[in-house]
Write a protein that holds these residues in place. Structure first.
Motif, PDB file in Angstrom:
ATOM      1  N   THR A  95       0.726  -1.137   0.033  1.00 13.62           N
ATOM      2  CA  THR A  95      -0.006  -0.114   0.046  1.00 13.62           C
ATOM      3  C   THR A  95       0.910   1.095  -0.014  1.00 13.62           C
ATOM      4  OG1 THR A  95       0.104   0.017   2.386  1.00 13.62           O
ATOM      5  CG2 THR A  95      -1.767  -1.238   1.335  1.00 13.62           C
ATOM      6  N   ARG A  96       0.082   2.225  -0.156  1.00 13.93           N
ATOM      7  CA  ARG A  96       0.843   3.640  -0.126  1.00 13.93           C
ATOM      8  C   ARG A  96       1.598   3.841   1.229  1.00 13.93           C
ATOM      9  NH1 ARG A  96      -1.307   9.541  -1.727  1.00 13.93           N
ATOM     10  NH2 ARG A  96       0.572  10.826  -1.647  1.00 13.93           N
ATOM     11  N   ALA A  97       1.095   3.456   2.197  1.00 15.75           N
ATOM     12  CA  ALA A  97       1.572   3.850   3.756  1.00 15.75           C
ATOM     13  C   ALA A  97       2.680   2.790   3.858  1.00 15.75           C
ATOM     14  CB  ALA A  97       0.471   3.386   4.631  1.00 15.75           C
ATOM     15  N   LEU A  99       4.925   1.882   1.447  1.00 16.75           N
ATOM     16  CA  LEU A  99       5.950   2.272   0.746  1.00 16.75           C
ATOM     17  C   LEU A  99       6.626   3.613   1.426  1.00 16.75           C
ATOM     18  CD1 LEU A  99       4.439   2.231  -2.760  1.00 16.75           C
ATOM     19  CD2 LEU A  99       6.238   0.555  -2.097  1.00 16.75           C
ATOM     20  N   ILE A 100       5.755   4.444   1.828  1.00 16.95           N
ATOM     21  CA  ILE A 100       6.371   5.442   2.666  1.00 16.95           C
ATOM     22  C   ILE A 100       7.163   5.140   3.921  1.00 16.95           C
ATOM     23  CG2 ILE A 100       5.719   7.615   4.133  1.00 16.95           C
ATOM     24  CD1 ILE A 100       3.392   7.923   2.168  1.00 16.95           C
TER      25      ILE A 100
END
Length: 317
Positions: A95-97, A99-100
């Protein structure tokens, strides 16, 4: 009521129903949508026939009658722990979280690696003894004092030139002195004075050119004014290179043991070589034997030929 008769119809010994002979067995009637199934037990012969029928169907469905056929909706075989781990990790579901968070962790790890590398240079001094730290501090003070003395000497020469009545004679005198100094540095004249003798024995031939170059640089930093290795004079343009079976200095082969004659202040030269992590410890890690001795009179007599520069010319500016 005559004796031998039963008041409850339908039980054993009761009168037979109309249209049915006494020998006819009672059968279960099929259940319909508006009629419940008959709950009376089936005769043993019917149950045996059903078992034979079920066994025949199972034998027809599985070869040899060993295993029944698997239905389409039945669950598959149980997965092992490794298979469940692989199935959970691949294909990745990011998810984007996530990856961050991964990017932030990478930046944090990179920063820690840079910090560790920057602090590793002083690890040798952290493990040094108090006496070694005092020796290093004294060496730094001596270098600073030498630079201060050189500054004062140059200022004194400038003052003498400005105040001398015969400026031409004083200038000639200082020019001769400067020529002698430059001749020592350039290796065109012999030199003598206090200093040290450094001998490096390398029986395993593990000391390479870079180790000798580090030794020369350390001696220069400690205030060496003239250096000679075996029969080769070391000057500003000297170079050291590896060759098969040995080392060359300025294109001349130098065999071990390597004997250094160094003119300078012995109190500065010897501690500079023996500091923790310095030249002596580095050479000893290469299985070499190092000996350093002070001497009040070191003679450096190897000479270099004076060469006229191709492009550089003196300037009055």
């Amino acid at each position: 009521m005559p004796m031998g008769t039963d008041e409850n119809p339908g039980r054993d010994g009761a009168a037979p129903e109309p249209g049915r002979t006494p020998q006819e067995p009672r059968t279960a009637r099929p259940a319909g949508p508006d009629r419940p199934a008959d709950r009376r037990p089936m005769p043993p012969e019917s149950r045996a026939a059903d078992r034979e029928t079920d066994g025949g169907h199972a034998a027809d469905g599985a070869p040899g009658g060993t295993e029944p056929a698997t239905e389409p909706g039945a669950p598959g075989p149980a997965m092992t722990g490794r298979q469940r781990l692989v199935a959970g990790l691949w294909p990745p579901r990011l998810t984007r979280a996530q990856l961050i968070v991964a990017l932030l962790l990478f930046i944090l790890g990179l920063g820690l690696a840079i910090q560790v590398r920057s602090t590793s240079d002083s690890s040798a001094l952290r493990g040094a003894r108090q006496e070694d730290l005092v020796r290093i501090l004294d060496e730094l003070d001596n270098r600073s004092q030498r630079l201060t003395d050189e500054q004062r000497r140059l200022e004194g020469q400038k003052t003498e030139l400005e105040n001398s009545s015969d400026q031409a004679e004083e200038a000639r005198k200082q020019t001769v002195e400067k020529e002698q100094q430059l001749g020592v540095l350039a290796g065109t004249v012999a030199a003598q004075g206090p200093g040290i003798n450094l001998t490096i024995n390398d029986p395993t031939h593990s000391v390479e050119a870079d180790k000798l170059l580090d030794t020369i640089q350390e001696l220069r930093a400690a205030g060496a004014e003239a250096i000679q290795i075996n029969e080769v004079r070391i000057v500003a343009g000297s170079y050291v290179s590896d060759v098969r079976g040995g080392v060359e200095v300025d294109g001349k082969r130098v065999a071990q043991p390597y004997r250094f004659k160094v003119i300078g202040k012995p109190e500065d030269l010897e501690p500079a070589l023996n500091i923790p992590g310095g030249v002596v410890q580095t050479l000893e890690k290469e299985q070499a034997t190092v000996s350093v001795s002070r001497d009040e009179k070191i003679i450096v007599d190897a000479l270099r030929e004076a060469k006229r520069p191709d492009y550089a010319r003196s300037s009055s500016r």
